[in-house]
Design a protein around this motif. Structure first.
Motif, PDB file in Angstrom:
ATOM      1  N   ASP A  96      66.476  -3.523 -10.622  1.00 53.23           N
ATOM      2  CA  ASP A  96      67.860  -3.396 -11.107  1.00 53.23           C
ATOM      3  C   ASP A  96      68.369  -1.973 -10.933  1.00 53.23           C
ATOM      4  OD1 ASP A  96      67.825  -6.040 -11.766  1.00 53.23           O
ATOM      5  OD2 ASP A  96      67.371  -5.718 -13.891  1.00 53.23           O
ATOM      6  N   TYR A  97      67.511  -1.000 -11.265  1.00 51.46           N
ATOM      7  CA  TYR A  97      67.922   0.402 -11.118  1.00 51.46           C
ATOM      8  C   TYR A  97      68.193   0.756  -9.658  1.00 51.46           C
ATOM      9  CZ  TYR A  97      66.471   1.076 -15.968  1.00 51.46           C
ATOM     10  OH  TYR A  97      66.352   0.995 -17.321  1.00 51.46           O
ATOM     11  N   VAL A  98      67.328   0.239  -8.751  1.00 53.10           N
ATOM     12  CA  VAL A  98      67.507   0.505  -7.314  1.00 53.10           C
ATOM     13  C   VAL A  98      68.826  -0.096  -6.827  1.00 53.10           C
ATOM     14  CG1 VAL A  98      66.628  -0.025  -5.006  1.00 53.10           C
ATOM     15  CG2 VAL A  98      65.051   0.747  -6.788  1.00 53.10           C
ATOM     16  N   GLU A  99      69.119  -1.349  -7.238  1.00 56.89           N
ATOM     17  CA  GLU A  99      70.360  -2.010  -6.822  1.00 56.89           C
ATOM     18  C   GLU A  99      71.580  -1.267  -7.376  1.00 56.89           C
ATOM     19  OE1 GLU A  99      72.571  -4.670  -4.703  1.00 56.89           O
ATOM     20  OE2 GLU A  99      70.377  -4.432  -4.718  1.00 56.89           O
ATOM     21  N   GLU A 100      71.468  -0.835  -8.638  1.00 57.09           N
ATOM     22  CA  GLU A 100      72.570  -0.096  -9.255  1.00 57.09           C
ATOM     23  C   GLU A 100      72.802   1.233  -8.537  1.00 57.09           C
ATOM     24  OE1 GLU A 100      73.795   1.684 -13.661  1.00 57.09           O
ATOM     25  OE2 GLU A 100      72.020   0.399 -13.419  1.00 57.09           O
ATOM     26  N   PHE A 101      71.707   1.889  -8.131  1.00 59.42           N
ATOM     27  CA  PHE A 101      71.829   3.156  -7.416  1.00 59.42           C
ATOM     28  C   PHE A 101      72.473   2.950  -6.041  1.00 59.42           C
ATOM     29  CE2 PHE A 101      70.101   6.440  -4.567  1.00 59.42           C
ATOM     30  CZ  PHE A 101      70.557   7.574  -5.241  1.00 59.42           C
ATOM     31  N   ARG A 102      72.098   1.855  -5.369  1.00 60.78           N
ATOM     32  CA  ARG A 102      72.713   1.543  -4.075  1.00 60.78           C
ATOM     33  C   ARG A 102      74.219   1.326  -4.225  1.00 60.78           C
ATOM     34  NH1 ARG A 102      68.303  -2.774  -1.621  1.00 60.78           N
ATOM     35  NH2 ARG A 102      66.726  -1.224  -0.964  1.00 60.78           N
TER      36      ARG A 102
END
Length: 397
Positions: A54-60
């Motif tokens: 989730d954090y990776v997707e949010e950062f993208r």
């Protein structure tokens, strides 16, 4: 005696069996506890992995938003720079006008205008007109006298769109640009192919890198010129054969209000006539009147600009023909289109003596009208129909 001996033998055996059973129960409880701990750890690891995803997707998403904002800031910077340059030009023009009116207005002190200064101003105006005639080829001497007939070639696409030939090429290709916002051009080998029922299957699809805005695009000498969607006044020059952008420009003053009140999606209407590329738009500073700009189609540089007396109110379209602007008006609910404002940039036409010219046999409205100087015809898009109007011309007086 035998019974007593058996009792003595059974008691230690039972004690040992009970002890083993107790150990087995303890081992089972320990295994159950370890199993529960492992399940708890697995759930925590799974939640941890999901949180990381989730954090990776949010950062993208955040990165994409930042890049988009940066690109928008670059466009805004260019537009602000263009607006500032346009404002400076207008301030200089206004200052010249103020200085001029101040020199000719009566005041408490008597100021005499020297005859030599008047002669110099008249000479400069005459020289400017001479330069314009040389630039625009004054041999173009015909004007519109009437609209003879119409032919509805086909009915396809949305209410708004544009279709045309390339008057700068010898081929007979037809180009269809459907909608007021799109990025796909349909290219047909000829008008007969375009008129077929399954015409889109035989068309060559050309995808633009950026969509267009409005219906004021034009094709000339193998290039598509169009107003880029999302920009204030950026005009793109696109090579149809090579499918790439070759140049672009910002048109000062344009893009803030529609070019025509009855076609609000079109902020910049590009036109081609015997002299090349023109841009038609309106500006708040002119009271909503139409402004025309001559553009060098090779260098994409502004050559000259004229503030016309033609109002954009109740206008639906316009076109250029032989240095002359013809503005088409209608009723907001639709009706018989008519040309009732004409502006010749070289003053070769007495616009006050030109009668109102009505379009024949048709009730409705036009999303766009383009003049093809090679065939002396108008290519129009009206309520989803592709129409050709044949023209009657006469010598300019």
């Amino acid at each position: 005696m035998v019974v007593l001996q058996l009792r003595f033998l059974l008691v230690p055996f039972l004690i040992s069996v009970m002890g083993a059973a107790q150990y087995m129960m303890q081992d089972a409880a320990l295994m159950n506890y370890i199993d529960r701990r492992f399940l708890s750890l697995e759930k925590r690891l799974e939640k941890c992995n999901q949180d990381i995803l989730d954090y990776v997707e949010e950062f993208r998403d955040f990165s994409k938003m930042v890049l988009s904002r940066l690109a928008g800031l670059n466009n805004y910077k260019a537009e602000v720079k263009s607006e500032v340059e346009n404002l400076l030009t207008r301030i200089e023009r206004a200052q010249r006008d103020i200085d001029y009116f101040g020199s000719v207005t009566d005041s408490n002190t008597c100021i005499e205008v020297h005859e030599d200064l008047v002669k110099q101003q008249l000479s400069e105006e005459a020289e400017e007109k001479k330069k314009l005639k040389l630039m625009l080829n004054a041999s173009c001497d015909h004007m519109l006298a009437g609209i003879k007939s119409l032919k509805i070639v086909k009915k396809t696409g949305d209410k708004h769109g544009s279709w045309m030939k390339d008057p700068g090429k010898k081929h007979t290709k037809i180009y269809l640009l459907n909608g007021s916002v799109n990025n796909v051009i349909f290219e047909f080998a000829n008008i007969m192919t375009f008129m077929e029922s399954n015409h889109t299957l035989k068309a060559r699809r050309i995808t633009l890198p950026f969509p267009w805005e409005g219906t004021g695009h034009i094709i000339y000498q193998g290039f598509l010129f169009y107003h880029r969607y999302g920009s204030l006044n950026e005009i793109i020059k696109f090579n149809i054969q090579k499918r790439n952008i070759t140049d672009q420009m910002l048109l000062p003053g344009a893009g803030r209000v529609p070019a025509y009140q009855l076609s609000p999606s079109t902020k910049i209407d590009l036109a081609i006539d015997e002299q090349g590329l023109w841009a038609i738009h309106a500006e708040p500073e002119t009271g909503g009147n139409i402004v025309i700009t001559k553009i060098n189609h090779i260098t994409m540089a502004v050559e000259h600009t004229w503030d016309t007396s033609c109002s954009s109110k109740d206008a639906e379209a316009a076109f250029m023909a032989c240095n002359t602007l013809y503005v088409v008006y209608n009723f907001p609910s639709g009706g018989t289109s008519r040309i009732q404002c004409v502006y010749d940039v070289l003053d070769a036409v007495n616009t006050y003596e030109i009668p109102v010219l009505h379009f024949p046999k048709r009730q409705g409205s036009h999303a766009t009208i383009h003049y093809n100087h090679k065939e002396k015809q108008l290519f129009a898009w009206g309520d989803g129909s592709q129409i050709i109007y044949k023209l009657h011309t006469k010598q300019k007086v």
